[in-house]
Design a protein around this motif. Structure first.
Motif, PDB file in Angstrom:
ATOM      1  N   ILE A 109     -66.691  25.084  38.577  1.00 16.75           N
ATOM      2  CA  ILE A 109     -65.535  24.237  38.262  1.00 16.75           C
ATOM      3  C   ILE A 109     -64.586  24.188  39.454  1.00 16.75           C
ATOM      4  O   ILE A 109     -64.094  23.112  39.838  1.00 16.75           O
ATOM      5  CB  ILE A 109     -64.810  24.746  37.005  1.00 16.75           C
ATOM      6  CG1 ILE A 109     -65.687  24.599  35.764  1.00 16.75           C
ATOM      7  CG2 ILE A 109     -63.491  23.992  36.801  1.00 16.75           C
ATOM      8  CD1 ILE A 109     -65.078  25.176  34.500  1.00 16.75           C
ATOM      9  N   ASP A 110     -64.333  25.348  40.043  1.00 15.95           N
ATOM     10  CA  ASP A 110     -63.371  25.402  41.141  1.00 15.95           C
ATOM     11  C   ASP A 110     -63.813  24.570  42.333  1.00 15.95           C
ATOM     12  O   ASP A 110     -62.977  24.186  43.168  1.00 15.95           O
ATOM     13  CB  ASP A 110     -63.177  26.861  41.582  1.00 15.95           C
ATOM     14  CG  ASP A 110     -62.445  27.696  40.546  1.00 15.95           C
ATOM     15  OD1 ASP A 110     -61.898  27.113  39.585  1.00 15.95           O
ATOM     16  OD2 ASP A 110     -62.432  28.936  40.684  1.00 15.95           O
ATOM     17  N   ASN A 111     -65.101  24.286  42.447  1.00 12.33           N
ATOM     18  CA  ASN A 111     -65.619  23.560  43.602  1.00 12.33           C
ATOM     19  C   ASN A 111     -66.105  22.150  43.280  1.00 12.33           C
ATOM     20  O   ASN A 111     -66.676  21.487  44.150  1.00 12.33           O
ATOM     21  CB  ASN A 111     -66.758  24.351  44.242  1.00 12.33           C
ATOM     22  CG  ASN A 111     -66.270  25.610  44.941  1.00 12.33           C
ATOM     23  OD1 ASN A 111     -65.688  25.554  46.013  1.00 12.33           O
ATOM     24  ND2 ASN A 111     -66.495  26.759  44.324  1.00 12.33           N
ATOM     25  N   CYS A 112     -65.856  21.686  42.050  1.00 16.31           N
ATOM     26  CA  CYS A 112     -66.387  20.379  41.655  1.00 16.31           C
ATOM     27  C   CYS A 112     -65.450  19.223  41.972  1.00 16.31           C
ATOM     28  O   CYS A 112     -65.841  18.057  41.869  1.00 16.31           O
ATOM     29  CB  CYS A 112     -66.756  20.376  40.175  1.00 16.31           C
ATOM     30  SG  CYS A 112     -65.329  20.226  39.046  1.00 16.31           S
ATOM     31  N   GLY A 113     -64.192  19.529  42.315  1.00 18.87           N
ATOM     32  CA  GLY A 113     -63.258  18.474  42.664  1.00 18.87           C
ATOM     33  C   GLY A 113     -62.457  17.922  41.520  1.00 18.87           C
ATOM     34  O   GLY A 113     -61.729  16.939  41.690  1.00 18.87           O
ATOM     35  N   ARG A 114     -62.564  18.539  40.344  1.00 17.81           N
ATOM     36  CA  ARG A 114     -61.809  18.054  39.191  1.00 17.81           C
ATOM     37  C   ARG A 114     -61.322  19.233  38.352  1.00 17.81           C
ATOM     38  O   ARG A 114     -62.070  20.187  38.126  1.00 17.81           O
ATOM     39  CB  ARG A 114     -62.665  17.130  38.325  1.00 17.81           C
ATOM     40  CG  ARG A 114     -61.892  16.475  37.191  1.00 17.81           C
ATOM     41  CD  ARG A 114     -62.729  15.456  36.431  1.00 17.81           C
ATOM     42  NE  ARG A 114     -61.942  14.834  35.381  1.00 17.81           N
ATOM     43  CZ  ARG A 114     -61.122  13.806  35.554  1.00 17.81           C
ATOM     44  NH1 ARG A 114     -61.023  13.253  36.749  1.00 17.81           N
ATOM     45  NH2 ARG A 114     -60.424  13.304  34.554  1.00 17.81           N
TER      46      ARG A 114
END
Length: 334
Positions: free
Chosen positions: A214-219
């Protein structure tokens, strides 16, 4: 909705999330029309009171889902990378590779937020086909854990604590970000019921992988973990990785479950803080189990005075997903 410097996952839910989840009413068989109708109702009637999430619960990727029961070992819709996608016969706007984006866009146009339910792990169907994992040198068979399964649903294998498993989680959250998802309810993870007797928190590293994805998905996405009962000794780890986690098993309109809930709220009350909410599960309001037989479909077993009391939210009861208003009081569409 993107990360800003200094943000943490707690900033995604500064207040306890409030909204509607499809399970209590539609079970595994909710469809696009029903999601949109309930979004319309929320926007018109209760958005002004803080209700904002529309969450599509389990089996949205199963074409044959028809009620509250699971079809064991059934066919699931997925892409070439083993990522589950909405069943087009139930969600027609998903055609052409659109996924949930059209529905998310519709929900957002109402000033609301959109969420989905996922099971931890990777589809057994992907493992049997040994699909590639997007952006990875690994395949589905290399990351699946043969002795990590759900005791009540046959769709998934849990995953090993390995690089390829992180790649898979990264790939699905990349997809969810493209769809415009704001809320994730991840199941079979706060407690892994298949191994309750020895390691009920055996999926702790998958929680960490989901947090990283989640922290790296851009949202920005709120993360809610199910089922309960989560263990109080895991409170620190849960708070570090999730916004919500279930304190109990499924909550229904029965006095014994309500009495037990007060005990669980007492146990967890010191762990409530902005961005972290021990979770009481869904409030069973309105018409329940509509996709079941006539013998089980019913309105909630709750009095009008109890309904009125829901207008006063106690800090220890983190109301998040009510289901419809009572009969005769502006109930949403069937």
């Amino acid at each position: 909705m993107f990360w800003r410097y200094g943000m943490t996952h707690r900033d995604f839910a500064k207040n306890a999330p409030m909204g509607w989840n499809s399970w209590d009413c539609f079970g595994a068989a909710v469809n696009e029309k029903q999601l949109k109708e309930n979004a319309d109702y929320m926007a018109k009637n209760i958005k002004k009171y803080g209700w904002e999430y529309i969450v599509c619960d389990i089996q949205w990727y199963e074409p044959k889902a028809k009620d509250n029961d699971y079809n064991n070992f059934t066919e699931l819709d997925m892409d070439e990378y083993g990522r589950l996608i909405p069943a087009e016969n139930r969600f027609p706007s998903a055609k052409g590779g659109q996924g949930f984006k059209p529905i998310a866009d519709y929900v957002h146009s109402l000033g609301l937020k959109f969420g989905i339910h996922i099971m931890r792990g990777i589809p057994r169907q992907a493992v049997h086909k040994n699909t590639k994992i997007k952006g990875s040198k690994f395949t589905a068979r290399e990351v699946a854990h043969h002795f990590s399964v759900c005791s009540w649903n046959t769709d998934m294998y849990g995953m090993k604590n390995c690089e390829g498993a992180q790649d898979y989680y990264n790939s699905i959250f990349e997809l969810y970000a493209k769809w415009g998802v704001d809320f994730i309810k991840c199941d079979d993870i706060a407690v892994t019921e298949f191994r309750q007797w020895d390691t009920p928190y055996s999926a702790y590293y998958e929680i960490e992988m989901i947090r990283k994805a989640i922290d790296n998905c851009g949202r920005n996405m709120v993360l809610s973990l199910s089922p309960g009962p989560a263990k109080i000794e895991n409170a620190k780890h849960l708070a570090q990785n999730a916004n919500m986690w279930r304190m109990t098993g499924d909550f229904w309109d029965k006095w014994d479950k309500l009495h037990d809930m007060f005990d669980k709220c007492l146990l967890w009350q010191n762990e409530v803080k902005s961005g972290n909410y021990p979770d009481c599960d869904m409030l069973p309001l309105g018409k329940l189990c509509k996709n079941c037989s006539a013998l089980t479909c019913k309105y909630m077993n709750i009095t009008n005075s109890s309904i009125a009391s829901l207008g006063h939210r106690a800090p220890s009861w983190q109301c998040r997903r009510g289901d419809a208003s009572p009969p005769g009081e502006g109930a949403p569409p069937n």
